[in-house]
Design a protein around this motif. Structure first.
Motif, PDB file in Angstrom:
ATOM      1  N   UNK A 226       0.838  -1.204   0.000  1.00 53.93           N
ATOM      2  CA  UNK A 226       0.000   0.000   0.000  1.00 53.93           C
ATOM      3  C   UNK A 226       0.870   1.250   0.000  1.00 53.93           C
ATOM      4  N   UNK A 227       1.923   1.241   0.811  1.00 51.16           N
ATOM      5  CA  UNK A 227       2.824   2.392   0.872  1.00 51.16           C
ATOM      6  C   UNK A 227       3.552   2.603  -0.463  1.00 51.16           C
ATOM      7  N   UNK A 228       3.902   1.498  -1.134  1.00 50.36           N
ATOM      8  CA  UNK A 228       4.548   1.610  -2.453  1.00 50.36           C
ATOM      9  C   UNK A 228       3.632   2.325  -3.433  1.00 50.36           C
ATOM     10  N   UNK A 229       2.368   1.951  -3.447  1.00 46.78           N
ATOM     11  CA  UNK A 229       1.407   2.560  -4.376  1.00 46.78           C
ATOM     12  C   UNK A 229       1.231   4.048  -4.069  1.00 46.78           C
ATOM     13  N   UNK A 230       1.126   4.389  -2.804  1.00 46.88           N
ATOM     14  CA  UNK A 230       0.964   5.800  -2.404  1.00 46.88           C
ATOM     15  C   UNK A 230       2.181   6.607  -2.829  1.00 46.88           C
ATOM     16  N   UNK A 231       3.378   6.061  -2.599  1.00 52.95           N
ATOM     17  CA  UNK A 231       4.607   6.766  -2.970  1.00 52.95           C
ATOM     18  C   UNK A 231       4.651   7.035  -4.474  1.00 52.95           C
ATOM     19  N   UNK A 232       4.320   6.021  -5.283  1.00 53.06           N
ATOM     20  CA  UNK A 232       4.350   6.195  -6.735  1.00 53.06           C
ATOM     21  C   UNK A 232       3.315   7.217  -7.184  1.00 53.06           C
ATOM     22  N   UNK A 233       2.109   7.157  -6.625  1.00 49.18           N
ATOM     23  CA  UNK A 233       1.067   8.127  -6.979  1.00 49.18           C
ATOM     24  C   UNK A 233       1.529   9.550  -6.676  1.00 49.18           C
ATOM     25  N   UNK A 234       2.180   9.745  -5.531  1.00 51.72           N
ATOM     26  CA  UNK A 234       2.673  11.071  -5.156  1.00 51.72           C
ATOM     27  C   UNK A 234       3.759  11.556  -6.117  1.00 51.72           C
ATOM     28  N   UNK A 235       4.680  10.651  -6.481  1.00 52.49           N
ATOM     29  CA  UNK A 235       5.737  11.028  -7.416  1.00 52.49           C
ATOM     30  C   UNK A 235       5.189  11.383  -8.788  1.00 52.49           C
ATOM     31  N   UNK A 236       4.207  10.631  -9.252  1.00 52.21           N
ATOM     32  CA  UNK A 236       3.621  10.897 -10.561  1.00 52.21           C
ATOM     33  C   UNK A 236       2.877  12.228 -10.577  1.00 52.21           C
ATOM     34  N   UNK A 237       2.214  12.561  -9.477  1.00 51.94           N
ATOM     35  CA  UNK A 237       1.495  13.840  -9.386  1.00 51.94           C
ATOM     36  C   UNK A 237       2.479  15.009  -9.481  1.00 51.94           C
ATOM     37  N   UNK A 238       3.622  14.878  -8.848  1.00 53.41           N
ATOM     38  CA  UNK A 238       4.622  15.954  -8.891  1.00 53.41           C
ATOM     39  C   UNK A 238       5.143  16.154 -10.310  1.00 53.41           C
ATOM     40  N   UNK A 239       5.399  15.037 -11.000  1.00 50.98           N
ATOM     41  CA  UNK A 239       5.917  15.112 -12.367  1.00 50.98           C
ATOM     42  C   UNK A 239       4.900  15.749 -13.309  1.00 50.98           C
ATOM     43  N   UNK A 240       3.625  15.337 -13.160  1.00 46.76           N
ATOM     44  CA  UNK A 240       2.571  15.852 -14.037  1.00 46.76           C
ATOM     45  C   UNK A 240       2.295  17.321 -13.749  1.00 46.76           C
TER      46      UNK A 240
END
Length: 240
Positions: A226-240
């Motif tokens: 779950x933490x892995x998914x949250x981390x990736x979602x946060x990183x993708x939001x920053x990039x976008x």
């Protein structure tokens, strides 16, 4: 190695074991063939652990001890990322992070003959398979699968290779796909090759995607799915 379990010995699977612990008793097992992976050894009817870690099981009947180390102990069947450090008349010498260099015969490629020997510069990164790993001997590699096909094996061009622990590598290679790679793959297009020797190669159309994927992987080892998914979602939001 053949043994005969009447039912699958699962009491210690996914549990922590330590060197010397007997994890399987072959005298109590019937009608099955078992394959031993890294971290296990046979002494008579007893299969015992050689290192600390978690006992793992994969169908059909493979057992191994999974631990997270920077040092890699080669095991036959492992897929690895190796770096060519020298070439001889009959083989290439390859660094796979093991205690000794591995050798890759010049004919250990699909359709390999003396007339089409590949040429690799020093430092070339290869995705290879360990075909032999005996104590006191240099491991032997091949750039083809068990059927003699090149499959995904061979030189890896461009991209970025980074070091990881062996535990992180195994997590990335688990089936079904680990949540981290599954989440990244839904949003980004990239190539990845993971070696059980604690090396990961990533390639993509832009350096920013390579960096994002590599950073996500390096930060993921201590995180829950779950933490892995949250981390990736946060990183993708920053990039976008």
């Amino acid at each position: 190695m053949e043994s005969k379990p009447s039912n699958s010995p699962s009491s210690l699977v996914d549990q922590h074991v330590f060197p010397g612990d007997v994890v399987l008793d072959l005298s109590k097992m019937t009608n099955q063939t078992i394959k031993l992976g890294s971290g296990l050894r046979q002494d008579g009817d007893a299969i015992s652990a050689m290192k600390a870690g978690k006992l793992r099981f994969a169908k059909p009947n493979k057992y191994w001890v999974e631990s997270s180390h920077k040092r890699y102990v080669p095991c036959a069947g492992d897929t690895v990322l190796g770096i060519v450090v020298d070439s001889k008349a009959d083989n290439f010498l390859v660094d796979i992070k093991g205690p000794t260099l591995a050798f890759l015969p010049v004919l250990a490629f699909e359709g390999g003959t003396r007339r089409n020997i590949p040429k690799f510069e020093m430092g070339t990164l290869l995705y290879a398979r360990v075909v032999m790993a005996n104590t006191g001997m240099n491991p032997e590699l091949a750039c083809m699968d068990a059927t003699g096909k090149a499959a995904e094996f061979g030189p890896l061009k461009d991209g970025y290779m980074f070091e990881s622990t062996t535990g992180l590598s195994r997590m990335l290679l688990k089936s079904p796909p680990c949540p981290l790679l599954e989440t990244l793959g839904k949003k980004l297009a990239f190539e990845i090759a993971v070696g059980l020797n604690g090396r990961v190669w990533v390639n993509a159309s832009s350096p920013s995607i390579i960096i994002l994927v590599a950073n996500s992987i390096m930060k993921s080892e201590s995180l829950s799915p779950v933490q892995q998914k949250i981390m990736v979602d946060n990183l993708l939001q920053r990039v976008q």
